[in-house]
Write an enzyme that holds these catalytic residues in place. Sequence first.
Site, PDB file in Angstrom:
ATOM      1  CG  HIS A  44      -2.052  -1.045   1.137  1.00  0.00           C
ATOM      2  ND1 HIS A  44      -2.731  -1.206   1.999  1.00  0.00           N
ATOM      3  CD2 HIS A  44      -2.426  -2.132   0.070  1.00  0.00           C
ATOM      4  CE1 HIS A  44      -3.915  -2.291   1.678  1.00  0.00           C
ATOM      5  NE2 HIS A  44      -3.263  -2.673   0.667  1.00  0.00           N
ATOM      6  CD  GLU A  46      -0.999   3.693   4.070  1.00  0.00           C
ATOM      7  OE1 GLU A  46      -2.124   3.968   4.697  1.00  0.00           O
ATOM      8  OE2 GLU A  46      -0.938   3.106   3.141  1.00  0.00           O
ATOM      9  CB  CYS A  73      -5.827  -1.018   5.738  1.00  0.00           C
ATOM     10  SG  CYS A  73      -4.240  -1.577   5.607  1.00  0.00           S
ATOM     11  CB  CYS A  82      -1.020   0.796   6.291  1.00  0.00           C
ATOM     12  SG  CYS A  82      -0.981   0.063   4.584  1.00  0.00           S
ATOM     13  CB  ALA A 152     -21.530   9.405 -29.299  1.00  0.00           C
ATOM     14  CG  ASP A 201     -24.112  -0.335 -32.581  1.00  0.00           C
ATOM     15  OD1 ASP A 201     -24.752  -0.187 -33.578  1.00  0.00           O
ATOM     16  OD2 ASP A 201     -24.175   0.373 -31.558  1.00  0.00           O
ATOM     17  CD  GLU A 283     -19.291   2.012 -24.577  1.00  0.00           C
ATOM     18  OE1 GLU A 283     -19.656   1.866 -25.676  1.00  0.00           O
ATOM     19  OE2 GLU A 283     -18.104   2.512 -24.301  1.00  0.00           O
ATOM     20  N   GLY A 285     -27.996   0.443 -25.194  1.00  0.00           N
ATOM     21  CA  GLY A 285     -28.709   1.469 -26.081  1.00  0.00           C
ATOM     22  C   GLY A 285     -29.440   2.350 -25.376  1.00  0.00           C
TER      23      GLY A 285
END
Length: 348
Positions: A44, A46, A73, A82, A152, A201, A283, A285
């Site tokens: 991590h 640290e 943590c 850590c 888009a 598509d 994404e 439709g």
Amino acid sequence: MQRCLELAQLGESHVAPNPIVGAVLVHDNRIIGEGYHQQYGQPHAEVNCINSVRKEDEHLIEKSTIYVSLEPCAHFGKTPPCADLIVRKKIPKVIVGCRDPFEAVDGKGIEKLLAANIEVEMSVLDKSCIFLNRRFFTFHKKKRPYIILKWAQTADGAIAYQNQAKQDRLYISNDIANRIVHKWRRDEAAILVGTRTAILDNPSLTNRLWNGKSPIRLVLDKNETIPSDYNIFDKEAATIIFTEKENRTTDNIQYVQLFPNENYIAQILDYCYQDNIQSILVEGGRQLLQSFVDKDLWDETRIITNEKLFVSDGLKAPSFKEKTIVNQSYRLDENRMDTIYHPHLNEL
């Protein structure tokens, strides 16, 4: 702390489902060590920060302050806690950006530090620290993935031809924007489309134009009507088909059964939460996207608008019932890229 945030971003797309974290060790206003969480399962922030201290500065560690963008943590996961390392290194003061919402931590790291008589200062640039890890915070606080809607559209708000056939695909994004979209794919755990988009598509839904991994492909295909020779079955990425038929795995494709009389989206999100899928790029439709909008199940929306392309009587883009505010906007030639953050992110 600002330097912690800069460092943390270097781990983006490499550490999920862990959070991205940066750490800086300071003695007498001089940075003597810095690090960030670089790879899932590896040390991590640290640890990397303390390990970066030069040998001639190691004697200063016990007189230094460590800044860390997220609470250290306190549990054994892929790596040791850590908080224990900070105690062992006798660092007298810790400045924390924000508290960790993960149940196994959530204040326990701070408690360990305080129990060892270490001074702890909290909530320094906390809003920025939380926003940086908005996927992680959303996942653990809302018990669902972070949801990004993406589409888009033309200058007059069309996302496709009204009566689209496979050979009539409407190309809206330019080459530069397409590369950015593939970076977005790299950055998220999964990508979701519906049956109509998959059939019309025939997308691959993989990251081919940017460095890094491809997301898990999620496809809502209730009746399993997508032809078996289509790109989503090409084994280029892990693929999950959400169906009304039985659970099974065929040719490395996982089929997950949905219950027809229940909310499909809720079932998909619950499955992803249980499977530790922390973020989803939706994404298309239009119907699928609009369903997320109508249920107010989104955290971020990214819209690419071709300001020079017009389509009369096209299939209209999803719409919001309430007014939204564009938080970020930039242009790539004729394409304008807008990002909208849901107001509820301020409440994380």
